[in-house]
Design a protein around this motif. Structure first.
Motif, mmCIF file in Angstrom:
data_model
loop_
_atom_site.group_PDB
_atom_site.id
_atom_site.type_symbol
_atom_site.label_atom_id
_atom_site.label_comp_id
_atom_site.label_asym_id
_atom_site.label_seq_id
_atom_site.Cartn_x
_atom_site.Cartn_y
_atom_site.Cartn_z
ATOM 1 N N THR A 122 18.474 -50.818 -27.705
ATOM 2 C CA THR A 122 17.624 -49.722 -28.168
ATOM 3 C C THR A 122 18.390 -48.411 -28.085
ATOM 4 O OG1 THR A 122 15.529 -48.533 -27.833
ATOM 5 C CG2 THR A 122 16.641 -49.400 -25.861
ATOM 6 N N THR A 123 18.072 -47.509 -28.982
ATOM 7 C CA THR A 123 18.635 -46.158 -28.923
ATOM 8 C C THR A 123 17.529 -45.129 -28.712
ATOM 9 O OG1 THR A 123 18.565 -46.002 -31.358
ATOM 10 C CG2 THR A 123 20.641 -46.722 -30.349
ATOM 11 N N LYS A 124 16.438 -45.579 -28.145
ATOM 12 C CA LYS A 124 15.296 -44.681 -27.926
ATOM 13 C C LYS A 124 15.658 -43.535 -26.991
ATOM 14 C CE LYS A 124 10.338 -44.676 -26.979
ATOM 15 N NZ LYS A 124 9.147 -45.522 -26.712
ATOM 16 N N GLU A 125 16.503 -43.826 -26.009
ATOM 17 C CA GLU A 125 16.868 -42.783 -25.037
ATOM 18 C C GLU A 125 17.619 -41.634 -25.709
ATOM 19 O OE1 GLU A 125 20.350 -45.398 -25.537
ATOM 20 O OE2 GLU A 125 18.213 -45.784 -25.172
ATOM 21 N N ASN A 126 18.168 -41.892 -26.891
ATOM 22 C CA ASN A 126 18.868 -40.857 -27.654
ATOM 23 C C ASN A 126 17.998 -40.355 -28.815
ATOM 24 O OD1 ASN A 126 21.101 -39.186 -28.163
ATOM 25 N ND2 ASN A 126 21.978 -40.638 -29.630
ATOM 26 N N LYS A 127 16.687 -40.548 -28.675
ATOM 27 C CA LYS A 127 15.710 -40.126 -29.688
ATOM 28 C C LYS A 127 15.998 -40.777 -31.043
ATOM 29 C CE LYS A 127 14.778 -35.691 -27.453
ATOM 30 N NZ LYS A 127 14.746 -34.211 -27.587
ATOM 31 N N TYR A 128 16.494 -42.014 -30.984
ATOM 32 C CA TYR A 128 16.786 -42.799 -32.185
ATOM 33 C C TYR A 128 17.677 -42.029 -33.165
ATOM 34 C CZ TYR A 128 13.185 -46.131 -30.689
ATOM 35 O OH TYR A 128 12.445 -47.069 -29.992
ATOM 36 N N ARG A 129 18.674 -41.346 -32.628
ATOM 37 C CA ARG A 129 19.593 -40.585 -33.480
ATOM 38 C C ARG A 129 20.730 -41.454 -34.027
ATOM 39 N NH1 ARG A 129 22.585 -36.750 -31.271
ATOM 40 N NH2 ARG A 129 22.638 -35.516 -33.194
ATOM 41 N N ASN A 130 20.850 -42.668 -33.520
ATOM 42 C CA ASN A 130 21.967 -43.514 -33.944
ATOM 43 C C ASN A 130 21.577 -44.981 -33.937
ATOM 44 O OD1 ASN A 130 22.104 -42.993 -30.912
ATOM 45 N ND2 ASN A 130 23.499 -44.747 -31.124
ATOM 46 N N ILE A 131 22.408 -45.768 -34.584
ATOM 47 C CA ILE A 131 22.289 -47.227 -34.616
ATOM 48 C C ILE A 131 23.102 -47.796 -33.452
ATOM 49 C CG2 ILE A 131 22.939 -49.272 -35.957
ATOM 50 C CD1 ILE A 131 20.549 -47.759 -37.113
ATOM 51 N N GLY A 284 25.307 -24.378 -38.633
ATOM 52 C CA GLY A 284 24.234 -24.551 -37.656
ATOM 53 C C GLY A 284 22.883 -24.044 -38.100
ATOM 54 N N PHE A 285 22.773 -23.475 -39.283
ATOM 55 C CA PHE A 285 21.467 -23.028 -39.781
ATOM 56 C C PHE A 285 20.566 -24.246 -39.986
ATOM 57 C CE2 PHE A 285 18.415 -21.696 -42.997
ATOM 58 C CZ PHE A 285 18.058 -20.411 -42.568
ATOM 59 N N TYR A 286 21.144 -25.298 -40.545
ATOM 60 C CA TYR A 286 20.466 -26.597 -40.658
ATOM 61 C C TYR A 286 21.188 -27.577 -39.737
ATOM 62 C CZ TYR A 286 18.792 -24.572 -45.084
ATOM 63 O OH TYR A 286 18.248 -23.762 -46.046
ATOM 64 N N VAL A 287 20.418 -28.440 -39.077
ATOM 65 C CA VAL A 287 20.999 -29.433 -38.170
ATOM 66 C C VAL A 287 20.400 -30.797 -38.483
ATOM 67 C CG1 VAL A 287 21.303 -30.161 -35.773
ATOM 68 C CG2 VAL A 287 21.312 -27.720 -36.350
ATOM 69 N N GLY A 288 21.254 -31.786 -38.754
ATOM 70 C CA GLY A 288 20.779 -33.135 -39.018
ATOM 71 C C GLY A 288 20.328 -33.835 -37.749
ATOM 72 N N HIS A 289 19.360 -34.734 -37.887
ATOM 73 C CA HIS A 289 18.880 -35.487 -36.713
ATOM 74 C C HIS A 289 19.832 -36.634 -36.371
ATOM 75 C CE1 HIS A 289 16.140 -37.379 -33.868
ATOM 76 N NE2 HIS A 289 16.429 -38.531 -34.458
ATOM 77 N N ALA A 290 20.274 -37.388 -37.373
ATOM 78 C CA ALA A 290 21.077 -38.587 -37.120
ATOM 79 C C ALA A 290 22.531 -38.227 -36.847
ATOM 80 C CB ALA A 290 21.003 -39.533 -38.322
ATOM 81 N N THR A 291 23.181 -39.020 -36.005
ATOM 82 C CA THR A 291 24.618 -38.857 -35.810
ATOM 83 C C THR A 291 25.332 -39.221 -37.111
ATOM 84 O OG1 THR A 291 24.816 -41.118 -34.980
ATOM 85 C CG2 THR A 291 24.480 -39.387 -33.354
ATOM 86 N N THR A 292 26.502 -38.663 -37.311
ATOM 87 C CA THR A 292 27.192 -38.780 -38.602
ATOM 88 C C THR A 292 27.404 -40.231 -39.018
ATOM 89 O OG1 THR A 292 28.324 -36.681 -38.204
ATOM 90 C CG2 THR A 292 29.251 -38.125 -39.877
ATOM 91 N N GLU A 293 27.829 -41.079 -38.086
ATOM 92 C CA GLU A 293 28.154 -42.462 -38.436
ATOM 93 C C GLU A 293 26.919 -43.306 -38.730
ATOM 94 O OE1 GLU A 293 27.537 -42.326 -34.019
ATOM 95 O OE2 GLU A 293 28.582 -41.086 -35.516
ATOM 96 N N SER A 294 25.731 -42.813 -38.334
ATOM 97 C CA SER A 294 24.505 -43.577 -38.530
ATOM 98 C C SER A 294 23.607 -42.993 -39.618
ATOM 99 C CB SER A 294 23.707 -43.654 -37.215
ATOM 100 O OG SER A 294 24.405 -44.382 -36.235
#
Length: 362
Positions: A122-131, A284-294
């Motif tokens: 699970t990646t819940k501890e990272n707020k599901y930001r990655n696979i 930094g005006f916009y910030v993506g939720h997911a990590t780049t690789e995911s």
């Protein structure tokens, strides 16, 4: 020229304009029958041809091997959360679930009603930001199946390759990225997907399942909830969603006309890139939720770092003719769903709006 909204809704979502226009022409008098497709018998030859053509197109586009059934069911992917363990999880067996967001959580919850599922990773501890990485995925050799969700609409993450589960069937919920790129169907025990993202209107659920799994499935379950019932009756055991299946077939035809899944995948990459580049180049005006690789190519999730400006952004973008950019109610923020039928022009227009909004408020 019909004015069309820039539709970034997460589902039901944009449909190809060419398909809608064809359906409009055929709505009242379908190919000289004097009836709408919605009025004719699902047992008649006209609909049976439509039904079988849709199956054939899906088999061709996905290169589905003969040892797989293609089923058109109802109840959405959410019903599959129950049907899968009901059919495939035998007494005393376990099934492994990989947790990457809300939909995998719901699937896991339903499985607990029928057996002993467990969480592999699970990646819940990272707020599901990655696979999860493949190294994080440890399963048991006796598991009935492994389940994962290929694309996570709420958090904007996506599996870009899949774990090798060996002899254990890999079952994947592809509701939000099916037919967005080529895949090797033979690597999966079962694929299922609601139609309302990439395949057509809501109401149809596609199930692609290996025949040997059906042969070993549980039998002491309600007739309508057995995969074998639908496989033995070509998905026509009861009245199917006829108009939805017709539309699904036309969307598959549209994909063929666009050059197939390779061309669709390239187009999807281009669409997503123009928006992700805007986020990455915003300082930094916009910030993506997911990590780049995911990052997902289907659902682009992001925040405006200033909360008040984010509210203003969502108000102004709606006034400018963009639809469906509010993030899911459970996480907030912004989300642009760039499914197959969303044109590049819509993504470029959103990018231009985002750049101009930043310029005015920086």
């Amino acid at each position: 020229m019909i004015k069309r909204a820039y539709n970034f809704s997460a589902g039901p979502s944009a449909l190809p304009l060419e398909v809608l226009e064809k359906a409009q022409k055929e709505l009242v008098n379908f190919r000289g029958t004097g009836m709408s497709i919605m009025e004719m018998s699902h047992r008649g030859a006209t609909f049976e041809n439509i039904h079988n053509e849709a199956i054939s197109r899906m088999r061709k586009l996905f290169s589905i091997p003969d040892q797989y059934e293609v089923l058109f069911l109802q109840g959405g992917a959410s019903l599959q959360f129950s049907m899968i363990p009901m059919n495939l999880l035998k007494e005393g067996q376990q099934a492994g679930y990989i947790m990457t967001g809300s939909w995998s959580e719901k699937a896991f919850k339903e499985a607990k009603l029928f057996g002993e599922p467990y969480q592999i990773a699970t990646t819940k501890e990272n707020k599901y930001r990655n696979i999860p990485t493949f190294e994080d995925i440890q399963f048991n050799s006796e598991d009935a199946y492994i389940h994962l969700t290929s694309n996570n609409t709420i958090y904007g993450t996506q599996w870009h390759s899949f774990p090798d589960t060996g002899e254990i069937p890999l079952i994947v919920d592809m509701s939000s990225d099916i037919m967005s790129k080529p895949i090797d169907v033979s690597k999966f025990g079962m694929i299922y997907a609601g139609a309302q993202k990439n395949l057509g209107p809501s109401g149809v659920t596609v199930v692609i399942v290996r025949k040997d799994l059906l042969e070993k499935a549980n039998t002491e379950i309600p007739t309508m909830l057995k995969y074998s019932t639908h496989a033995e009756n070509n998905s026509l055991y009861n009245t199917p969603p006829t108009f939805g299946i017709y539309m699904l077939g036309e969307v598959l035809n549209w994909i063929e006309e666009k050059g197939g899944l390779e061309a669709i995948a390239k187009h999807n990459e281009e669409k997503a890139k123009v928006i992700y580049d805007t986020i990455d180049n915003s300082n930094g005006f916009y910030v993506g939720h997911a990590t780049t690789e995911s990052r997902s190519l289907m659902n682009i999730t992001f925040r405006v770092t200033d909360e008040e400006l984010e509210k203003q952004f969502l108000t102004e973008v709606k006034e400018a003719g963009f639809v469906g950019l509010n993030g899911h109610r459970s996480v907030g923020g912004c989300r642009a769903s760039t499914y197959n039928a969303v044109p590049f022009e819509a993504c470029k227009a959103l990018s231009d709006f985002m750049i101009e909004f930043q310029r005015k408020h920086s």
